[in-house]
Design a protein around this motif. Sequence first.
Motif, PDB file in Angstrom:
ATOM      1  N   ILE A 213     -11.334  -5.765  -6.164  1.00  0.00           N
ATOM      2  CA  ILE A 213     -10.392  -5.225  -7.308  1.00  0.00           C
ATOM      3  C   ILE A 213     -11.336  -5.571  -8.540  1.00  0.00           C
ATOM      4  CG2 ILE A 213      -8.777  -6.116  -5.990  1.00  0.00           C
ATOM      5  CD1 ILE A 213      -8.383  -9.297  -7.803  1.00  0.00           C
ATOM      6  N   THR A 214     -10.180  -5.566 -10.150  1.00  0.00           N
ATOM      7  CA  THR A 214     -10.811  -5.298 -11.270  1.00  0.00           C
ATOM      8  C   THR A 214     -11.072  -6.335 -11.245  1.00  0.00           C
ATOM      9  OG1 THR A 214      -8.567  -4.115 -11.597  1.00  0.00           O
ATOM     10  CG2 THR A 214     -10.275  -4.999 -13.418  1.00  0.00           C
ATOM     11  N   GLY A 215     -12.512  -6.668 -12.172  1.00  0.00           N
ATOM     12  CA  GLY A 215     -12.773  -8.037 -12.756  1.00  0.00           C
ATOM     13  C   GLY A 215     -13.368  -8.981 -12.215  1.00  0.00           C
ATOM     14  N   PRO A 216     -12.878 -10.666 -11.824  1.00  0.00           N
ATOM     15  CA  PRO A 216     -13.308 -10.707 -10.966  1.00  0.00           C
ATOM     16  C   PRO A 216     -13.569 -10.860  -9.232  1.00  0.00           C
ATOM     17  CG  PRO A 216     -10.893 -11.292 -10.639  1.00  0.00           C
ATOM     18  CD  PRO A 216     -11.327 -10.582 -12.446  1.00  0.00           C
ATOM     19  N   GLY A 217     -13.271 -10.191  -8.517  1.00  0.00           N
ATOM     20  CA  GLY A 217     -13.187  -9.283  -7.393  1.00  0.00           C
ATOM     21  C   GLY A 217     -14.395  -8.444  -7.684  1.00  0.00           C
ATOM     22  N   LEU A 218     -15.200  -8.026  -8.330  1.00  0.00           N
ATOM     23  CA  LEU A 218     -16.139  -7.004  -8.125  1.00  0.00           C
ATOM     24  C   LEU A 218     -17.250  -8.277  -9.376  1.00  0.00           C
ATOM     25  CD1 LEU A 218     -18.138  -4.570  -9.274  1.00  0.00           C
ATOM     26  CD2 LEU A 218     -17.382  -4.596 -11.990  1.00  0.00           C
ATOM     27  N   THR A 219     -17.168  -9.275 -10.273  1.00  0.00           N
ATOM     28  CA  THR A 219     -18.207  -9.999 -10.616  1.00  0.00           C
ATOM     29  C   THR A 219     -18.870 -10.838  -9.314  1.00  0.00           C
ATOM     30  OG1 THR A 219     -16.578 -11.551 -11.691  1.00  0.00           O
ATOM     31  CG2 THR A 219     -17.635 -10.197 -12.678  1.00  0.00           C
ATOM     32  N   ASN A 220     -18.013 -10.773  -8.090  1.00  0.00           N
ATOM     33  CA  ASN A 220     -17.821 -11.620  -7.050  1.00  0.00           C
ATOM     34  C   ASN A 220     -18.358 -11.035  -6.499  1.00  0.00           C
ATOM     35  OD1 ASN A 220     -15.827 -13.602  -7.559  1.00  0.00           O
ATOM     36  ND2 ASN A 220     -14.536 -13.259  -6.247  1.00  0.00           N
ATOM     37  N   ALA A 221     -18.515  -9.786  -5.893  1.00  0.00           N
ATOM     38  CA  ALA A 221     -19.813  -9.012  -5.187  1.00  0.00           C
ATOM     39  C   ALA A 221     -20.832  -8.628  -5.807  1.00  0.00           C
ATOM     40  CB  ALA A 221     -18.808  -7.675  -5.281  1.00  0.00           C
ATOM     41  N   LEU A 222     -20.860  -8.436  -7.028  1.00  0.00           N
ATOM     42  CA  LEU A 222     -22.586  -8.851  -8.058  1.00  0.00           C
ATOM     43  C   LEU A 222     -24.085  -9.120  -7.180  1.00  0.00           C
ATOM     44  CD1 LEU A 222     -21.948  -8.893 -11.374  1.00  0.00           C
ATOM     45  CD2 LEU A 222     -22.016  -6.306 -10.170  1.00  0.00           C
TER      46      LEU A 222
END
Length: 571
Positions: free
Chosen positions: A71-80
């Motif tokens: 998802i937007t924001g934290p979902g992406l930063t978690n996956a980085l």
Amino acid sequence: MRVADLWVEQWAAAGIEIAFGIPGVHNMALFDALKRDGRIRTVIARHELGAAYMADGYYRTTGKYALVLPITGPGLTNALTGIAEAEGGSSGMIVVATLPRSRDVGQGRGALHELPDQSALVEGLVKFSLTVPRPEEAARMMQEVLDTRFVGRAAPLYIDIPYDLLDAEVSEIAPPAGETGVPRAGVSPEPDVPSETGSAGPDDPLSRDNRAGEPSFPWPVYFAGDGNPSPWLGLLEGKVRSWKRPAVVVGPEAAAVAPLCRELVSRWGVPALTTVAAKGVISGSDPWFAGTTWTPGVEKLLAGCDGLLAIGTRWSLRDWHREQRPGAETVLITPDPRAVRPDAALSAVVAGPLDAVLRSLLEDLPWEEAAARDGTQAHRAHLARTAAAAEAERVVPEFDLWLRAVRHALPIDALLAVDSCLVGIAMARYLPVLNPGGFLYPMQYCSLGFAVPVAIGAALGGAGQAVALTGDGSLMFTLPELATAVQEDVPLLVVVFNNRAYGSVRDNQRKAYGRTAYVELPGPNMEQLAGAFGFAYQKVAWQDLPANLWRAFPLRDRQLWEVDDSPVDTY
């Protein structure tokens, strides 16, 4: 038809088989479309980092791109971190993320999950990225992302879209016919690049990578295309004829062309090294295999070389023990010269699809003539292997024998995913690996939590018997993905070396300061933890691990073994 439904149509037509992610309020239209369509297996991870690692493991063992849906924001930063590890390891995935609503994008109003510039945050970690501005652009942009799988080396691809556009209605169009089989790194169905020496022009497929415009290179680059092959073939023929003590170095992008690499090494009759990420491309049982570039014992071999032919490696500092810089004249064959370390001491680069380049080399170069010139090459490979074994024995008595016992206890098709723990680091250096994709390690970042989700992703790709070897500290990073293994009914063996510490950090502290600080980890009861996730539990002494492995296969369930001591206390 909604944009979300159209995208699922495109993914299925392009041969995408699996998606990893977590549904949220911003991307629920995608999961709804996947459920309604039913053709793409959808695996719900417990954390977006786990989803990215699973897609990484799936690619490394199948050569196929999976979807990662944060998802937007934290979902992406978690996956980085998982995305970055895949980029460093030339592993492909397609990351499809959402943005805030169209009217909020770029406005800085503090919309739910809004990042200052989400696309810019991820752009440096992927080969190609796009943002969809309007519903009518969604199909074209997604097809461009799908097509980019075939350009250059494998790496993560990224596209994002304001979440309200996923539910927007668009005219139903037939998606372009896509390839159903996705090539692995370095293999392209269309080796259409210039055959001249120089920089890539604006019409070159390399320009599809949007991190830079027209690239320039610090070394001569020969683009191997279908046109005139003589410049780069002539270059390599001259090197093969002139080098007296050559060696071959193989990187992870060569995994898809392992048989060609093995044939070249055998016909030339020279020592071959692999990077850690390419272990198994040249089998550890091959008489020409000399070790990994991360093994301390190969320095003498490299010091004695007058020429290196490198295949499918980025020549990264992380590829080499103590960041050594081989001094021999080096020619590198790569699908994408822009991914190569810019300060690499290379005499020339041949850029093109590895399968096409290697086939041309095998057909047109005088390998047998070169092999007949010198009878000492096999001895050079043997000396390097002997030095590596002696180095392993220095780590701990009988360690080399223990590693070989572990190797022989694992089935030939077993996949071993290893975390950056003390035993994992030692295995990355010394463990013999027989088949490509048989050993997966987070070489670029040494990021913790890699082993369990990567093993799950690889197993879902049909990789065979999956074993995750981890430390007690590493396990905690992605522990919830044990539930994903149960949910997806993945047979899995997790081996936890429990030294109740961040062991490699502790080791470095002792070396640097003679003391330790804040590295002790009073962890959970592993037997109770295993039971809570539905895993069978065993406690195993490290000396008994090979025998237990021998009895464990074929895996039919999920097991967690705790090794309450360690064969290594230092690396």
